[in-house]
Scaffold this motif. Structure first.
Motif, PDB file in Angstrom:
ATOM      1  N   ARG A  59       0.836  -1.200   0.000  1.00 31.77           N
ATOM      2  CA  ARG A  59       0.000   0.000   0.000  1.00 31.77           C
ATOM      3  C   ARG A  59       0.879   1.262   0.000  1.00 31.77           C
ATOM      4  NH1 ARG A  59      -4.354   0.888   4.597  1.00 31.77           N
ATOM      5  NH2 ARG A  59      -2.550   0.147   5.736  1.00 31.77           N
ATOM      6  N   GLU A  60       1.918   1.244   0.803  1.00 27.10           N
ATOM      7  CA  GLU A  60       2.826   2.405   0.862  1.00 27.10           C
ATOM      8  C   GLU A  60       3.521   2.615  -0.478  1.00 27.10           C
ATOM      9  OE1 GLU A  60       4.245   5.562   3.273  1.00 27.10           O
ATOM     10  OE2 GLU A  60       2.728   4.053   3.690  1.00 27.10           O
ATOM     11  N   ILE A  61       3.961   1.537  -1.090  1.00 29.36           N
ATOM     12  CA  ILE A  61       4.624   1.635  -2.398  1.00 29.36           C
ATOM     13  C   ILE A  61       3.655   2.187  -3.436  1.00 29.36           C
ATOM     14  CG2 ILE A  61       5.567   0.270  -4.309  1.00 29.36           C
ATOM     15  CD1 ILE A  61       6.884  -1.515  -2.118  1.00 29.36           C
ATOM     16  N   ASN A  62       2.421   1.722  -3.417  1.00 25.32           N
ATOM     17  CA  ASN A  62       1.431   2.215  -4.382  1.00 25.32           C
ATOM     18  C   ASN A  62       1.143   3.696  -4.174  1.00 25.32           C
ATOM     19  OD1 ASN A  62       1.124  -0.156  -5.828  1.00 25.32           O
ATOM     20  ND2 ASN A  62      -0.368  -0.949  -4.393  1.00 25.32           N
ATOM     21  N   GLN A  63       1.162   4.146  -2.933  1.00 25.71           N
ATOM     22  CA  GLN A  63       0.961   5.571  -2.656  1.00 25.71           C
ATOM     23  C   GLN A  63       2.165   6.397  -3.102  1.00 25.71           C
ATOM     24  OE1 GLN A  63      -0.037   5.700   1.502  1.00 25.71           O
ATOM     25  NE2 GLN A  63      -2.171   5.183   1.123  1.00 25.71           N
ATOM     26  N   LEU A  64       3.326   5.752  -3.161  1.00 20.37           N
ATOM     27  CA  LEU A  64       4.545   6.430  -3.612  1.00 20.37           C
ATOM     28  C   LEU A  64       4.556   6.654  -5.115  1.00 20.37           C
ATOM     29  CD1 LEU A  64       7.445   4.561  -1.798  1.00 20.37           C
ATOM     30  CD2 LEU A  64       6.867   6.949  -1.572  1.00 20.37           C
ATOM     31  N   SER A  65       3.799   5.858  -5.831  1.00 18.46           N
ATOM     32  CA  SER A  65       3.837   5.921  -7.287  1.00 18.46           C
ATOM     33  C   SER A  65       3.490   7.308  -7.787  1.00 18.46           C
ATOM     34  CB  SER A  65       2.854   4.904  -7.884  1.00 18.46           C
ATOM     35  OG  SER A  65       3.232   3.616  -7.515  1.00 18.46           O
ATOM     36  N   GLY A  66       4.223   7.724  -8.762  1.00 22.70           N
ATOM     37  CA  GLY A  66       3.972   9.032  -9.352  1.00 22.70           C
ATOM     38  C   GLY A  66       5.246   9.611  -9.915  1.00 22.70           C
ATOM     39  N   PRO A  67       5.109  10.696 -10.641  1.00 19.98           N
ATOM     40  CA  PRO A  67       6.274  11.264 -11.316  1.00 19.98           C
ATOM     41  C   PRO A  67       7.317  11.866 -10.377  1.00 19.98           C
ATOM     42  CG  PRO A  67       4.357  12.667 -11.578  1.00 19.98           C
ATOM     43  CD  PRO A  67       3.888  11.404 -10.901  1.00 19.98           C
ATOM     44  N   ASP A  68       6.918  12.214  -9.168  1.00 22.23           N
ATOM     45  CA  ASP A  68       7.858  12.865  -8.251  1.00 22.23           C
ATOM     46  C   ASP A  68       8.209  11.971  -7.070  1.00 22.23           C
ATOM     47  OD1 ASP A  68       9.440  15.099  -7.775  1.00 22.23           O
ATOM     48  OD2 ASP A  68       7.985  15.955  -6.379  1.00 22.23           O
ATOM     49  N   ALA A  69       8.087  10.668  -7.252  1.00 16.98           N
ATOM     50  CA  ALA A  69       8.313   9.707  -6.170  1.00 16.98           C
ATOM     51  C   ALA A  69       9.803   9.390  -6.005  1.00 16.98           C
ATOM     52  CB  ALA A  69       7.551   8.429  -6.450  1.00 16.98           C
ATOM     53  N   PRO A  70      10.228   9.004  -4.788  1.00 18.77           N
ATOM     54  CA  PRO A  70      11.634   8.657  -4.578  1.00 18.77           C
ATOM     55  C   PRO A  70      12.005   7.253  -5.066  1.00 18.77           C
ATOM     56  CG  PRO A  70      10.443   8.599  -2.503  1.00 18.77           C
ATOM     57  CD  PRO A  70       9.489   9.090  -3.537  1.00 18.77           C
ATOM     58  N   VAL A  71      11.001   6.401  -5.286  1.00 14.74           N
ATOM     59  CA  VAL A  71      11.265   5.064  -5.825  1.00 14.74           C
ATOM     60  C   VAL A  71      10.367   4.810  -7.026  1.00 14.74           C
ATOM     61  CG1 VAL A  71      12.077   4.000  -3.682  1.00 14.74           C
ATOM     62  CG2 VAL A  71       9.648   3.917  -4.256  1.00 14.74           C
ATOM     63  N   GLU A  72      10.833   3.887  -7.858  1.00 17.44           N
ATOM     64  CA  GLU A  72      10.100   3.519  -9.066  1.00 17.44           C
ATOM     65  C   GLU A  72       9.900   2.008  -9.060  1.00 17.44           C
ATOM     66  OE1 GLU A  72      11.301   3.263 -13.772  1.00 17.44           O
ATOM     67  OE2 GLU A  72      12.146   4.859 -12.557  1.00 17.44           O
ATOM     68  N   ILE A  73       8.722   1.575  -9.431  1.00 15.41           N
ATOM     69  CA  ILE A  73       8.439   0.149  -9.553  1.00 15.41           C
ATOM     70  C   ILE A  73       9.048  -0.333 -10.863  1.00 15.41           C
ATOM     71  CG2 ILE A  73       6.632  -1.587  -9.832  1.00 15.41           C
ATOM     72  CD1 ILE A  73       4.821   0.281  -8.116  1.00 15.41           C
ATOM     73  N   LYS A  86      13.470   0.520  -7.561  1.00  9.69           N
ATOM     74  CA  LYS A  86      14.766   1.177  -7.704  1.00  9.69           C
ATOM     75  C   LYS A  86      14.547   2.639  -7.373  1.00  9.69           C
ATOM     76  CE  LYS A  86      14.910   2.672 -12.480  1.00  9.69           C
ATOM     77  NZ  LYS A  86      15.688   2.706 -13.693  1.00  9.69           N
ATOM     78  N   LEU A  87      15.604   3.305  -7.003  1.00 10.42           N
ATOM     79  CA  LEU A  87      15.518   4.727  -6.689  1.00 10.42           C
ATOM     80  C   LEU A  87      15.351   5.544  -7.964  1.00 10.42           C
ATOM     81  CD1 LEU A  87      18.327   5.146  -4.015  1.00 10.42           C
ATOM     82  CD2 LEU A  87      15.869   5.034  -3.633  1.00 10.42           C
ATOM     83  N   THR A  88      14.565   6.586  -7.872  1.00  6.85           N
ATOM     84  CA  THR A  88      14.465   7.545  -8.962  1.00  6.85           C
ATOM     85  C   THR A  88      15.567   8.582  -8.770  1.00  6.85           C
ATOM     86  OG1 THR A  88      12.993   8.974  -7.702  1.00  6.85           O
ATOM     87  CG2 THR A  88      11.955   7.284  -9.091  1.00  6.85           C
ATOM     88  N   VAL A  89      15.647   9.525  -9.654  1.00 11.05           N
ATOM     89  CA  VAL A  89      16.620  10.609  -9.519  1.00 11.05           C
ATOM     90  C   VAL A  89      16.353  11.357  -8.214  1.00 11.05           C
ATOM     91  CG1 VAL A  89      17.396  12.795 -10.521  1.00 11.05           C
ATOM     92  CG2 VAL A  89      16.978  10.822 -11.997  1.00 11.05           C
ATOM     93  N   LYS A  90      15.081  11.593  -7.910  1.00  8.36           N
ATOM     94  CA  LYS A  90      14.729  12.284  -6.665  1.00  8.36           C
ATOM     95  C   LYS A  90      15.157  11.460  -5.453  1.00  8.36           C
ATOM     96  CE  LYS A  90      11.021  14.000  -3.821  1.00  8.36           C
ATOM     97  NZ  LYS A  90       9.605  14.213  -3.631  1.00  8.36           N
ATOM     98  N   GLY A  91      14.902  10.167  -5.476  1.00  6.62           N
ATOM     99  CA  GLY A  91      15.283   9.300  -4.358  1.00  6.62           C
ATOM    100  C   GLY A  91      16.786   9.234  -4.172  1.00  6.62           C
ATOM    101  N   GLU A  92      17.497   9.135  -5.274  1.00  4.42           N
ATOM    102  CA  GLU A  92      18.964   9.104  -5.233  1.00  4.42           C
ATOM    103  C   GLU A  92      19.506  10.401  -4.643  1.00  4.42           C
ATOM    104  OE1 GLU A  92      22.369   7.015  -5.615  1.00  4.42           O
ATOM    105  OE2 GLU A  92      20.539   6.203  -6.483  1.00  4.42           O
ATOM    106  N   ALA A  93      18.952  11.521  -5.077  1.00  2.00           N
ATOM    107  CA  ALA A  93      19.401  12.823  -4.567  1.00  2.00           C
ATOM    108  C   ALA A  93      19.095  12.958  -3.078  1.00  2.00           C
ATOM    109  CB  ALA A  93      18.727  13.952  -5.345  1.00  2.00           C
TER     110      ALA A  93
END
Length: 99
Positions: A59-73, A86-93
């Motif tokens: 549920r938490e991962i699904n709520q994270l989904s989106g263009p500005d999320a720190p992780v990507e499915i 995996k980490l997105t650019v935002k998550g990595e930063a």
């Protein structure tokens, strides 16, 4: 990044992430930190490692989904619902700003 971290170091990283981005819940910050340090890159591993119901992690991962999320499915197992991240650019930063 795979490194050995103690429980205290991990929790300090989660707290520091939440201080950097107060929108992150403790569970979200924990997921991001776990992916960053390489101790859990999928939902099932994270749930087992931390003794959290897999459904709550999903549920938490699904709520994270989106263009500005720190992780990507990256993929999802249809039978078990195990979700790989995996980490997105935002998550990595975000993770790189934490000492």
């Amino acid at each position: 990044m795979t490194e050995h971290v103690t429980e205290a170091e991990f929790l300090a990283r989660v707290d520091a992430m939440r201080a950097q981005d107060p929108v992150l819940s403790p569970l979200t910050a924990g997921i991001v930190a776990a992916v960053f340090v390489g101790i859990a890159t999928d939902s099932r591993t994270f749930a087992k490692l931390f003794g959290i119901e897999h459904a709550l992690v999903l549920r938490e991962i699904n709520q994270l989904s989106g263009p500005d999320a720190p992780v990507e499915i990256t993929r999802r197992d249809a039978r078990t619902q195990r979700t790989y991240l995996k980490l997105t650019v935002k998550g990595e930063a975000l993770c790189r700003r934490i000492p």
